[in-house]
Design a protein around this motif. Structure first.
Motif, PDB file in Angstrom:
ATOM      1  N   LEU A   1       1.730   7.031  -6.221  1.00 55.38           N
ATOM      2  CA  LEU A   1       0.391   8.118  -6.537  1.00 55.38           C
ATOM      3  C   LEU A   1       0.905   9.564  -6.334  1.00 55.38           C
ATOM      4  O   LEU A   1       0.859  10.601  -7.216  1.00 55.38           O
ATOM      5  CB  LEU A   1      -0.582   7.869  -5.771  1.00 55.38           C
ATOM      6  CG  LEU A   1      -1.891   8.646  -5.909  1.00 55.38           C
ATOM      7  CD1 LEU A   1      -2.621   8.793  -7.337  1.00 55.38           C
ATOM      8  CD2 LEU A   1      -3.035   8.242  -4.713  1.00 55.38           C
ATOM      9  N   LEU A   2       1.584   9.721  -5.195  1.00 55.20           N
ATOM     10  CA  LEU A   2       1.868  11.129  -4.830  1.00 55.20           C
ATOM     11  C   LEU A   2       3.109  11.787  -5.727  1.00 55.20           C
ATOM     12  O   LEU A   2       3.002  12.760  -6.173  1.00 55.20           O
ATOM     13  CB  LEU A   2       2.781  11.145  -3.291  1.00 55.20           C
ATOM     14  CG  LEU A   2       3.133  12.292  -2.718  1.00 55.20           C
ATOM     15  CD1 LEU A   2       1.942  13.326  -2.654  1.00 55.20           C
ATOM     16  CD2 LEU A   2       3.659  12.262  -1.411  1.00 55.20           C
ATOM     17  N   ARG A   3       4.146  10.824  -6.128  1.00 53.02           N
ATOM     18  CA  ARG A   3       4.907  11.464  -7.096  1.00 53.02           C
ATOM     19  C   ARG A   3       4.097  11.657  -8.483  1.00 53.02           C
ATOM     20  O   ARG A   3       4.516  12.649  -9.111  1.00 53.02           O
ATOM     21  CB  ARG A   3       6.011  10.250  -7.318  1.00 53.02           C
ATOM     22  CG  ARG A   3       6.853  10.411  -8.368  1.00 53.02           C
ATOM     23  CD  ARG A   3       7.718  11.737  -8.586  1.00 53.02           C
ATOM     24  NE  ARG A   3       8.753  11.663  -7.556  1.00 53.02           N
ATOM     25  CZ  ARG A   3       9.637  12.720  -7.820  1.00 53.02           C
ATOM     26  NH1 ARG A   3       9.408  13.947  -8.099  1.00 53.02           N
ATOM     27  NH2 ARG A   3      10.772  12.575  -6.897  1.00 53.02           N
ATOM     28  N   SER A   4       3.376  11.007  -8.772  1.00 49.10           N
ATOM     29  CA  SER A   4       2.682  11.200 -10.228  1.00 49.10           C
ATOM     30  C   SER A   4       1.898  12.568 -10.176  1.00 49.10           C
ATOM     31  O   SER A   4       1.841  13.205 -11.136  1.00 49.10           O
ATOM     32  CB  SER A   4       1.780   9.894 -10.703  1.00 49.10           C
ATOM     33  OG  SER A   4       0.828  10.034  -9.785  1.00 49.10           O
ATOM     34  N   ILE A   5       1.098  12.637  -9.018  1.00 45.61           N
ATOM     35  CA  ILE A   5       0.243  13.857  -8.825  1.00 45.61           C
ATOM     36  C   ILE A   5       1.071  15.163  -8.710  1.00 45.61           C
ATOM     37  O   ILE A   5       0.794  16.314  -9.466  1.00 45.61           O
ATOM     38  CB  ILE A   5      -0.578  13.974  -7.769  1.00 45.61           C
ATOM     39  CG1 ILE A   5      -1.547  12.909  -7.790  1.00 45.61           C
ATOM     40  CG2 ILE A   5      -0.866  15.021  -7.380  1.00 45.61           C
ATOM     41  CD1 ILE A   5      -2.538  12.631  -6.688  1.00 45.61           C
ATOM     42  N   GLN A   6       2.246  15.062  -8.220  1.00 50.98           N
ATOM     43  CA  GLN A   6       3.245  16.113  -8.007  1.00 50.98           C
ATOM     44  C   GLN A   6       3.984  16.447  -9.254  1.00 50.98           C
ATOM     45  O   GLN A   6       4.000  17.644  -9.722  1.00 50.98           O
ATOM     46  CB  GLN A   6       4.547  15.624  -6.862  1.00 50.98           C
ATOM     47  CG  GLN A   6       5.440  16.845  -6.641  1.00 50.98           C
ATOM     48  CD  GLN A   6       6.716  17.042  -7.548  1.00 50.98           C
ATOM     49  OE1 GLN A   6       7.189  15.980  -8.227  1.00 50.98           O
ATOM     50  NE2 GLN A   6       7.239  18.056  -7.308  1.00 50.98           N
TER      51      GLN A   6
ATOM     52  N   VAL B   1       0.724  -1.211   0.105  1.00 45.60           N
ATOM     53  CA  VAL B   1      -0.002   0.010   0.051  1.00 45.60           C
ATOM     54  C   VAL B   1       0.765   1.311  -0.186  1.00 45.60           C
ATOM     55  O   VAL B   1       0.672   2.344  -0.629  1.00 45.60           O
ATOM     56  CB  VAL B   1      -0.941   0.136   1.272  1.00 45.60           C
ATOM     57  CG1 VAL B   1      -1.896   1.347   1.268  1.00 45.60           C
ATOM     58  CG2 VAL B   1      -1.838  -1.209   1.024  1.00 45.60           C
ATOM     59  N   GLN B   2       2.067   1.108   0.777  1.00 45.31           N
ATOM     60  CA  GLN B   2       2.990   2.313   0.754  1.00 45.31           C
ATOM     61  C   GLN B   2       3.564   2.634  -0.593  1.00 45.31           C
ATOM     62  O   GLN B   2       3.560   3.593  -0.997  1.00 45.31           O
ATOM     63  CB  GLN B   2       3.900   2.209   1.709  1.00 45.31           C
ATOM     64  CG  GLN B   2       5.282   2.933   1.755  1.00 45.31           C
ATOM     65  CD  GLN B   2       6.234   2.566   2.817  1.00 45.31           C
ATOM     66  OE1 GLN B   2       6.257   3.041   4.003  1.00 45.31           O
ATOM     67  NE2 GLN B   2       7.350   1.928   2.330  1.00 45.31           N
ATOM     68  N   ALA B   3       3.786   1.652  -1.398  1.00 45.39           N
ATOM     69  CA  ALA B   3       4.243   1.967  -2.625  1.00 45.39           C
ATOM     70  C   ALA B   3       3.365   2.422  -3.448  1.00 45.39           C
ATOM     71  O   ALA B   3       3.678   3.367  -4.404  1.00 45.39           O
ATOM     72  CB  ALA B   3       4.755   0.464  -3.308  1.00 45.39           C
ATOM     73  N   THR B   4       2.036   2.006  -3.761  1.00 44.09           N
ATOM     74  CA  THR B   4       0.997   2.213  -4.265  1.00 44.09           C
ATOM     75  C   THR B   4       0.852   3.884  -3.969  1.00 44.09           C
ATOM     76  O   THR B   4       0.672   5.120  -4.979  1.00 44.09           O
ATOM     77  CB  THR B   4      -0.430   1.791  -4.057  1.00 44.09           C
ATOM     78  OG1 THR B   4      -0.092   0.507  -4.390  1.00 44.09           O
ATOM     79  CG2 THR B   4      -1.256   2.428  -5.004  1.00 44.09           C
ATOM     80  N   VAL B   5       0.784   4.363  -2.724  1.00 42.70           N
ATOM     81  CA  VAL B   5       0.545   5.821  -2.247  1.00 42.70           C
ATOM     82  C   VAL B   5       1.620   6.693  -2.764  1.00 42.70           C
ATOM     83  O   VAL B   5       1.692   7.755  -3.279  1.00 42.70           O
ATOM     84  CB  VAL B   5       0.467   5.793  -0.732  1.00 42.70           C
ATOM     85  CG1 VAL B   5       0.524   7.210  -0.284  1.00 42.70           C
ATOM     86  CG2 VAL B   5      -0.829   5.303  -0.067  1.00 42.70           C
ATOM     87  N   LEU B   6       2.783   6.123  -2.615  1.00 44.81           N
ATOM     88  CA  LEU B   6       4.204   6.968  -2.920  1.00 44.81           C
ATOM     89  C   LEU B   6       4.209   7.243  -4.348  1.00 44.81           C
ATOM     90  O   LEU B   6       4.610   8.153  -4.762  1.00 44.81           O
ATOM     91  CB  LEU B   6       5.400   6.241  -2.654  1.00 44.81           C
ATOM     92  CG  LEU B   6       5.701   6.074  -1.038  1.00 44.81           C
ATOM     93  CD1 LEU B   6       7.076   5.234  -0.665  1.00 44.81           C
ATOM     94  CD2 LEU B   6       5.830   7.528  -0.676  1.00 44.81           C
TER      95      LEU B   6
END
Length: 546
Positions: free
Chosen positions: A466-471, A459-464
């Motif tokens: 996601l955060l990088r792609s949005i940034q 889940v951590q890998a998915t959230v990270l």
């Protein structure tokens, strides 16, 4: 097997909620050998903690267990309440994930230790029990004068050590540790694991450690049980599991672990002179002080200078109490500024009018560590995501609903979920909602305070990701506060290291994490566990030799 301390045989656990039965543990079988450290790993909801709670008869009333749990020749599932009371703490002890929640806040740690000792050894006098409590605190390296301290007067690592001391009070044959190092910084985590292993050698007992941190598994485990959706998918010796995982799910878990050097340094290509732009965040000579016990001033942040350019992710790392979160709170106006200046987009916060402050802070998004605590449990996720738009932009009605659905879609959640409540979502899904809310006003700056520390690795890998792609899409600057150096290595462009409120080192990710110049940074990096049992054994050997 007769030589096992504990044996689960075809264990099933069903929960009944609202007339519906859900199976949480499905025919689980494995054993714990004398003297070994057995790690149980898997994603949230895999049944790890439920299996452990069943071994102590601590399942809630709406749970029904089947199969057999053998301990000392008896079946735990068929024990009476009196037999379970005699078992818990005396022969099987448990360390829970949240020590501040497991310790009673209205009693001193000394009284809680003495209570545990006398409950199982009633023949001991109170004086003898107190002596034993002092001895136990010494074993976990806590001074005897802390007996009179309350849990809130201790750090998270110290509270966890107290929990270990309580668990070891009666020299149990088996210790179950449920996520004992979650949310602890790397140096405190290392100390807690060292204490656990030292305790094992003193009592010759077995340890079951439940964790989502594969670095911890590599550091301390002899054998590993991998669970998924309530079932055991693989059991192997630790070296075998890391070298040659047999199951695809195990390989997926290992591949999700953040590893150093996985991403090129941002902006390393080319030799053109950088164009000077207005910093998204400029912290100049910042000092933050609090009024502590007996009126004494405590300096939490000590003359810190830090700058973030637009589109840059800077990792802010350091031990608990180093001032990381205080800096984030100061930027958000949630901590007092004793001296210095904070500028957001060139705007000095100390001289801004109320209207300008409101407008400036509307351009700052924030993602907190615990989404369950930062989301209003009585508001739907749609209401939580849409609130900033309604308050700051006056968006209403159909337009608001459309914007909320678009935001949920941007974090890969169905727009139709807008009517759901936080308790209906998993931890990773709740954190996605927090990210959606944080980016709802198209911020120029995002403050992310330990946003993945309590999430399992996949889940951590998915959230990270996601955060990088949005940034990358929105190009905001991000101050990423974390104690997980592997996550910082994976996500950040620059790294700043704090120690006792002071900035001791900062620079590009590669230079700080590959060639640290400050001794404190070197110590932090050495304490961070890596998902390699051989490397962890080598590191532990060097520490013991030193």
């Amino acid at each position: 097997m007769s030589d096992e301390v504990l044996r689960f045989e075809e264990l099933t656990v069903d929960f009944t909620v609202g007339g519906t039965t859900q199976r949480a543990v499905d025919r689980v079988s494995f054993g714990v050998r004398p003297g070994e450290v057995l790690a149980v790993v898997g994603e949230s909801g895999s049944g790890k903690s439920v299996t452990a709670l069943a071994a102590l008869g601590l399942l809630p009333p709406n749970a029904t267990a089947g199969g057999r749990i053998s301990f000392g020749g008896a079946d735990v599932l068929s024990m009476s309440r009196a037999e379970l009371t005699a078992l818990r703490g005396r022969r099987i002890a448990m360390i829970f994930q949240d020590p501040s929640g497991a310790l009673d806040p209205v009693f001193t740690i000394g009284s809680q230790l003495v209570e545990m000792i006398r409950a199982h050894q009633p023949s001991l006098s109170r004086g003898a029990a107190r002596d034993r409590a002092i001895e136990l605190l010494g074993m976990v390296e806590i001074p005897a004068n802390r007996l009179k301290y309350y849990p809130h007067q201790l750090s998270g690592g110290q509270c966890q050590r107290v929990m270990i001391a309580i668990a070891m009070a009666c020299d149990p044959e088996l210790l179950i540790a449920d996520e004992p190092t979650t949310a602890l910084d790397v140096t405190v985590q290392q100390e807690v694991l060292d204490v656990l292993l030292a305790m094992r050698s003193k009592i010759s007992g077995a340890i079951v450690i439940i964790t989502h941190d594969m670095g911890v598994v590599a550091d301390v485990a002899d054998r590993v049980v991998v669970m998924r959706k309530g079932s055991v998918v693989e059991t192997a010796e630790v070296h075998e599991l890391f070298d040659r995982p047999a199951e695809e799910y195990t390989r997926t878990l290992l591949n999700a672990v953040p590893r150093g050097g996985a991403r090129p340094q941002a902006g390393s290509a080319g030799s053109a002179e950088p164009v000077r732009v207005v910093p998204a965040l400029a912290i100049e000579d910042l000092v933050v002080e609090y009024r502590g016990r007996r009126g004494k001033l405590v300096r939490a942040v000590d003359h810190v200078d830090l700058e973030l350019t637009p589109g840059e992710i800077t990792g802010l790392v350091g031990e608990s109490g180093s001032g990381k979160s205080t800096i984030g709170k100061a930027v958000l106006g949630l901590a007092p500024i004793t001296a210095g200046e904070i500028r957001v987009g060139g705007q000095a916060l100390s001289t801004a009018s109320a209207a300008i402050l409101r407008r400036t802070r509307a351009g700052i998004g924030v993602v907190f560590q615990n989404p369950a605590g930062s989301l209003n449990p009585r508001a739907t996720i749609g209401q939580s995501v849409g609130e900033p738009l309604a308050v700051h932009r006056g968006v209403r009605g159909a337009e608001l609903r459309t914007r909320v659905e678009d935001l949920l879609d941007s974090v890969e959640l169905p727009g139709a979920w807008a009517g759901r409540y936080p308790h209906e979502l998993s931890g990773g899904q709740r954190q996605r909602v927090s990210i959606a809310r944080a980016i709802s006003l198209d911020p120029a700056l995002l403050i992310a305070d330990e946003p993945t520390s309590a999430l399992d690795v996949s889940v951590q890998a998915t959230v990270l990701e996601l955060l990088r792609s949005i940034q990358e899409r929105l190009h905001f600057a991000c101050l990423f506060i974390s104690h997980d150096l592997a996550v910082v290595d994976q996500l950040c462009d620059r790294v700043a290291v704090l120690s006792h409120g002071a900035l001791v080192e900062q620079g590009g990710r590669e230079s700080v994490l590959r060639d640290p110049q400050d001794a404190y940074t070197v110590r932090l990096l050495a304490a961070a566990p890596v998902p390699d049992p051989r490397e962890q054994a080598h590191r532990r050997g060097l520490r013991l030799a030193g």
